[in-house]
Design a protein around this motif. Sequence first.
Motif, PDB file in Angstrom:
ATOM      1  N   GLN A   1       1.085  -1.173   0.283  1.00  0.00           N
ATOM      2  CA  GLN A   1      -0.139   0.465   0.006  1.00  0.00           C
ATOM      3  C   GLN A   1       0.693   1.166  -0.252  1.00  0.00           C
ATOM      4  OE1 GLN A   1      -2.579  -0.533   3.841  1.00  0.00           O
ATOM      5  NE2 GLN A   1      -3.780  -2.072   2.246  1.00  0.00           N
TER       6      GLN A   1
ATOM      7  N   LYS B   1       2.008   1.799  -3.046  1.00  0.00           N
ATOM      8  CA  LYS B   1       1.219   2.601  -4.086  1.00  0.00           C
ATOM      9  C   LYS B   1       0.975   3.521  -3.833  1.00  0.00           C
ATOM     10  CE  LYS B   1      -1.713   2.672  -7.715  1.00  0.00           C
ATOM     11  NZ  LYS B   1      -1.795   2.185  -8.871  1.00  0.00           N
TER      12      LYS B   1
ATOM     13  N   SER C   1       3.642   6.252  -4.646  1.00  0.00           N
ATOM     14  CA  SER C   1       4.092   6.095  -6.505  1.00  0.00           C
ATOM     15  C   SER C   1       2.528   7.698  -6.523  1.00  0.00           C
ATOM     16  CB  SER C   1       3.563   4.905  -6.613  1.00  0.00           C
ATOM     17  OG  SER C   1       3.574   4.878  -8.545  1.00  0.00           O
ATOM     18  N   LEU C   2       1.704   7.474  -6.040  1.00  0.00           N
ATOM     19  CA  LEU C   2       0.606   8.660  -6.575  1.00  0.00           C
ATOM     20  C   LEU C   2       0.636  10.024  -5.587  1.00  0.00           C
ATOM     21  CD1 LEU C   2      -3.099   6.479  -5.070  1.00  0.00           C
ATOM     22  CD2 LEU C   2      -1.814   7.701  -7.934  1.00  0.00           C
TER      23      LEU C   2
ATOM     24  N   LEU D   1       5.474  -6.532  -5.705  1.00  0.00           N
ATOM     25  CA  LEU D   1       6.222  -5.523  -6.111  1.00  0.00           C
ATOM     26  C   LEU D   1       7.009  -5.594  -8.175  1.00  0.00           C
ATOM     27  CD1 LEU D   1       7.518  -2.729  -3.039  1.00  0.00           C
ATOM     28  CD2 LEU D   1       5.832  -2.905  -4.609  1.00  0.00           C
TER      29      LEU D   1
ATOM     30  N   ASP E   1       4.234  -6.365  -9.803  1.00  0.00           N
ATOM     31  CA  ASP E   1       3.359  -5.263 -10.348  1.00  0.00           C
ATOM     32  C   ASP E   1       2.746  -3.998 -11.007  1.00  0.00           C
ATOM     33  OD1 ASP E   1       1.373  -2.758  -9.790  1.00  0.00           O
ATOM     34  OD2 ASP E   1       0.914  -3.400  -7.801  1.00  0.00           O
TER      35      ASP E   1
ATOM     36  N   GLY F   1       1.599  -2.247 -12.372  1.00  0.00           N
ATOM     37  CA  GLY F   1       1.220  -0.703 -11.845  1.00  0.00           C
ATOM     38  C   GLY F   1       2.264   0.398 -11.334  1.00  0.00           C
ATOM     39  N   ILE F   2       3.161  -0.705 -10.410  1.00  0.00           N
ATOM     40  CA  ILE F   2       4.692   0.623 -10.042  1.00  0.00           C
ATOM     41  C   ILE F   2       5.633   0.194 -10.335  1.00  0.00           C
ATOM     42  CG2 ILE F   2       5.135   0.108  -7.728  1.00  0.00           C
ATOM     43  CD1 ILE F   2       3.021  -0.068  -6.685  1.00  0.00           C
TER      44      ILE F   2
ATOM     45  N   THR G   1      -6.454   8.431  -4.117  1.00  0.00           N
ATOM     46  CA  THR G   1      -5.982   7.443  -3.428  1.00  0.00           C
ATOM     47  C   THR G   1      -7.431   6.766  -3.488  1.00  0.00           C
ATOM     48  OG1 THR G   1      -4.785   8.931  -2.871  1.00  0.00           O
ATOM     49  CG2 THR G   1      -6.132   7.461  -0.780  1.00  0.00           C
TER      50      THR G   1
ATOM     51  N   TYR H   1      -8.031   4.076  -6.096  1.00  0.00           N
ATOM     52  CA  TYR H   1      -6.860   2.696  -4.735  1.00  0.00           C
ATOM     53  C   TYR H   1      -7.675   2.082  -4.266  1.00  0.00           C
ATOM     54  CZ  TYR H   1      -2.998   0.158  -3.439  1.00  0.00           C
ATOM     55  OH  TYR H   1      -2.077  -0.564  -2.712  1.00  0.00           O
TER      56      TYR H   1
END
Lengths: 326, 326
Positions: free
Chosen positions: A149, A152, A155-156, A192, A195, A197-198, A318, A321
């Motif tokens: 978490q 993520k 990252s955001l 990770l 993933d 998205g990251i 957020t 997500y």
Amino acid sequence: VQIALDAMGSDNSPNPEVEGAILAIKDKVCSKILLVGEEALLRKELAKYYYDKSKIEIIPASEVITMEDSPTKMVKRKKDSSMVKAITLHKEGKALGVVSAGNTGAMMTSSLFILVRPGIATTFPTMKNPQIILDVGANVECTTANLLQYAKLGSLYSTYFFKNPKPKIALLNIGEESSKGNMMYKKAFQELAQDKGINFIGNIEGKQLLNGDVDVVVCDGFVGNVMLKTVEGVAVSIFKMMKEQIKKDWVAKIGALLSFPVYSYLKKKMDHTEYGGALLVGLNGISIVAHGSSNANAIKNAIRVAAKIADSEFIQKTKEYFEKGI
Amino acid sequence: VQIALDAMGSDNSPNPEVEGAILAIKDKVCSKILLVGEEALLRKELAKYYYDKSKIEIIPASEVITMEDSPTKMVKRKKDSSMVKAITLHKEGKALGVVSAGNTGAMMTSSLFILVRPGIATTFPTMKNPQIILDVGANVECTTANLLQYAKLGSLYSTYFFKNPKPKIALLNIGEESSKGNMMYKKAFQELAQDKGINFIGNIEGKQLLNGDVDVVVCDGFVGNVMLKTVEGVAVSIFKMMKEQIKKDWVAKIGALLSFPVYSYLKKKMDHTEYGGALLVGLNGISIVAHGSSNANAIKNAIRVAAKIADSEFIQKTKEYFEKGI
């Protein structure tokens, strides 16, 4: 953007808060500040300054949550405390974010708009760009899921606050190889790495931290907190040792005077008050925790960070997500 | 005191090891060194120096354990490796201690005279006296029981190596209060506070580390390793940033030249090669792990530490602690 400021949180409250609010208004970092605290005290303090009176509004609060207060108990009991009132203003939509230099545990507990157990994300000076580190102390009994978490959310934060289109995310560990660390970190590495998205670039060691080669450093709250305070301590100690040595030698003293701009540049670069407070992530709202020892400049910068986040898509993303897993 | 030195461990082996052994003999830090490694290579390297030939003996070993080798596998397979042979000399009583700048994991595994799961204790420069920190990386899946052992072993190390009659022991944590930290650290705090055999002074935060107010800092291997590398990294980064800024400004450049003795004093103070290697504690023997990047000075100092421990009651007291609980 309207920001609620707990005026009674810092060690020297309300002076740094009041002056910070004035600076924030003068620098136009937000449109209006709701200054929450003891009315008479704030009125007296504000009277010392010349400013646009339409831009700072006092919201009276008769109680204060101290650093010694138990977060869970006091948030419930001290309903009329400056911190709880400031957060309520945010919850009710009267402010778009809240800033406090008070009890961090109480800030977390009273942030009732929590989506998941929050993490504390701080911004860190490096040799290149500022770097986000999280968690630096919210969650000391961390799991692999929390680390994911944080990756993520970091990252955001980097994407929507620092405008990094593809922020580089690293895991703080005891070696670069995927086999390094304890079970929690090894598992986090595996997940990770898969993933999509990251933009996970692997492990980073403490010695690489200040190089600034990554945008976000992920760790658990215990390690993050120890690490952050270590960095602070080492920097302070080095400057102190240097000063003591320079005092002993008059040639070195002249030398130090000539190199003074270098010292003050470095001091400013390492100065946490330049970076505003730390952001509580995992919330459906904007909570900024400033250092207890904050001065007016630190408070102003914390307000600036809150306003900038309110102006960004960070909170919206957020929520998406956690609700939709994207 | 006779010390076994793995001559093939460091990144630039065997040069720093051979030169370090020569320096150790010249400085009389021990009476004899058993230099373990490839015979022809060592003979050729030794031929470059003028020294008392009775004081360095080559012990041939045909294999080398590398940093990439899996510790558990390779210690069993590479029986004729310089590291395993050096440790065997110690086990057989032919050397009173062993020093290697090679694979730390392999050093731990091959230390078959282990009493309990070992910890790595390192010595740290502070603004006052050097400070012992453990564990800095042996045990990343730590328990409260391990923390208590580290406190005791650190206390013995400080007492018998640094001659502190009543060393001050602190727990590295995220705050000073006993309620701070995760379960493992909270429990350790409670137990240490009740242990009359240890002069426990409470929690210490990262920012206090370099003050040197305590003699021994106790932490788990994950936190300790991250912390140690962070200190290294911050110190290096600050000096680097300073250098870059000084380059940009010719007045500052002159200033820096005048204050040069201050920089070199600090550099020496922060230089790990001055403090010898790290000691593996929890063993019925003396294993010193030096940095892979060790130079001759670091090797010499590691030999000095090994010899000084061999000359002390530390190992005897460690055994008594584990066998009789005292």
